[in-house]
Design an enzyme around this catalytic site. Structure first.
Site, PDB file in Angstrom:
ATOM      1  N   GLN A  50       0.834  -1.200  -0.015  1.00 59.26           N
ATOM      2  CA  GLN A  50      -0.245   0.007   0.159  1.00 59.26           C
ATOM      3  C   GLN A  50       0.724   1.282   0.046  1.00 59.26           C
ATOM      4  OE1 GLN A  50      -2.299   1.686   3.481  1.00 59.26           O
ATOM      5  NE2 GLN A  50      -3.968   0.924   2.188  1.00 59.26           N
ATOM      6  N   CYS A  54      -6.135   7.026   5.575  1.00 55.25           N
ATOM      7  CA  CYS A  54      -5.625   7.384   6.727  1.00 55.25           C
ATOM      8  C   CYS A  54      -5.910   8.828   7.236  1.00 55.25           C
ATOM      9  CB  CYS A  54      -3.879   7.362   6.508  1.00 55.25           C
ATOM     10  SG  CYS A  54      -3.119   7.715   8.026  1.00 55.25           S
ATOM     11  N   LYS A 107      -7.951   1.796  -0.793  1.00 55.49           N
ATOM     12  CA  LYS A 107      -8.967   1.774   0.507  1.00 55.49           C
ATOM     13  C   LYS A 107      -9.394   3.180   0.915  1.00 55.49           C
ATOM     14  CE  LYS A 107      -8.493   0.039   5.350  1.00 55.49           C
ATOM     15  NZ  LYS A 107      -8.773   1.156   6.231  1.00 55.49           N
ATOM     16  N   ASP A 142     -15.082  -2.150  12.780  1.00 59.25           N
ATOM     17  CA  ASP A 142     -15.738  -2.640  13.976  1.00 59.25           C
ATOM     18  C   ASP A 142     -16.038  -4.032  13.945  1.00 59.25           C
ATOM     19  OD1 ASP A 142     -16.148  -0.166  14.953  1.00 59.25           O
ATOM     20  OD2 ASP A 142     -18.326   0.178  14.404  1.00 59.25           O
TER      21      ASP A 142
END
Length: 332
Positions: free
Chosen positions: A72, A102, A141, A206
């Protein structure tokens, strides 16, 4: 089978999230052993790669036993991102992933990571630059948007797909949320229902138990899940989720002996990759996670933090194992 470019994955893959100072080769090796289907390196600065920064170059280390594995990268300059993708290509990963998620200030302030969420046109240009510069599959992402007032994941998903990316992972929080609050997977579900979206969509945020993984799999219909913080000190979560998917029953929790063996393996591989002193020093962040919920570990933790050699580590592991065996403490 699910495909990312020419990479074949299980029908519903479980991915290990790229985590700074966590997702290094020793940790990835443990997660692979315990069921992770696809893993990513720690995120790497495109500018750092171009400058030949030692830390950035070290993060390019990948090994055949962890394949498929992606590297990444992040950055806010098209030319730098394109050149860094070419550098990444030389170590022959299975794919290149771009970090647009990020939330850390030092990354965002450079117009990279989640900072790009404020400028979708720039996000598209950066992605195109990477796609055009490599023959490897490119994935992304990202997050839902900068904040609740600027959630733009619907437009982002369609426009990034048009650039030629092969999969998209969505962390179901905004940048403003950081890692707080509840991840809102309804947005992921909506993306999956969009008839224009053809690439795999992976959900992130989560997932910390087999029960929740199964609930979200059925409720939000994503193509796979990325697991991050829940795997820190607990690589067993991948196989636990897979077992629950298949049987509806929970695997027993790892015993204290199994936890100690994971620490031993992690420490040995860390020392092998980074050198004994640095490897054991950087192991310190992991001990509490491996033994979370285990009674009477506080004193042992202090001693683990004082270990500087693998011989000392072996002795302390043996002593710890004996203590728990003799006292017959519950292993949850």
């Amino acid at each position: 089978m699910l495909k990312i470019g020419n990479i074949s994955l299980p029908e519903f893959p479980l991915l290990l999230a790229p985590m700074e100072d966590v997702s290094d080769p020793p940790f990835r090796r443990l997660c692979k052993m315990h069921g992770a289907d696809l893993m990513y390196s720690e995120f790497i600065s495109s500018e750092g790669l171009i400058r030949d920064a030692i830390k950035s170059r070290k993060k390019l280390d990948i090994f055949d036993y962890e394949r498929p594995v992606g590297i990444q990268i992040f950055g806010g300059d098209e030319e730098a991102m394109a050149l860094s993708a070419k550098i990444v290509e030389t170590v022959q990963p299975d794919l290149v992933d771009i970090n647009f998620g990020c939330p850390v200030k030092k990354v965002v302030c450079k117009g990279a990571g989640a900072g790009v969420l404020k400028d979708i046109d720039l996000m598209v240009r950066l992605t195109k630059a990477v796609v055009r510069s490599t023959h490897l599959p490119v994935t992304v992402k990202t997050r839902l948007g900068w904040d609740n007032e600027s959630i733009n994941i619907d437009e982002v998903a369609e426009r990034l797909q048009e650039t030629g990316i092969k999969a998209l992972t969505i962390h179901a929080r905004t940048r403003a949320q950081m890692y707080k609050g509840q991840a809102d997977w309804e947005h992921i579900s909506r993306i999956k229902q969009n008839p224009n979206i053809e690439i795999p969509i992976f959900g992130n945020g989560d997932i910390d138990s087999p029960e929740k993984a199964l609930e979200y799999k059925g409720k939000y219909a994503c193509d796979g899940m990325m697991i991050g913080r829940a795997a820190i000190g607990y690589p067993w979560i991948f196989n636990e989720i897979k077992h629950f998917f298949e049987t509806g029953t929970l695997l027993r929790k790892p015993t204290i002996s199994e936890r100690l063996e994971a620490v031993r393996q992690h420490a040995e591989w860390s020392a092998e990759w980074k050198g004994e002193k640095t490897g054991l020093l950087e192991m310190r962040q992991h001990y509490s996670n491996y033994f979370r919920g285990i009674p009477h570990f506080k004193d042992f933790k202090r001693r683990f933090l004082e270990v500087f050699t693998l011989i000392e580590m072996e002795d302390l592991i043996a002593e710890t194992a004996t203590f728990y065996q003799e006292n017959e403490f519950s292993e949850r």
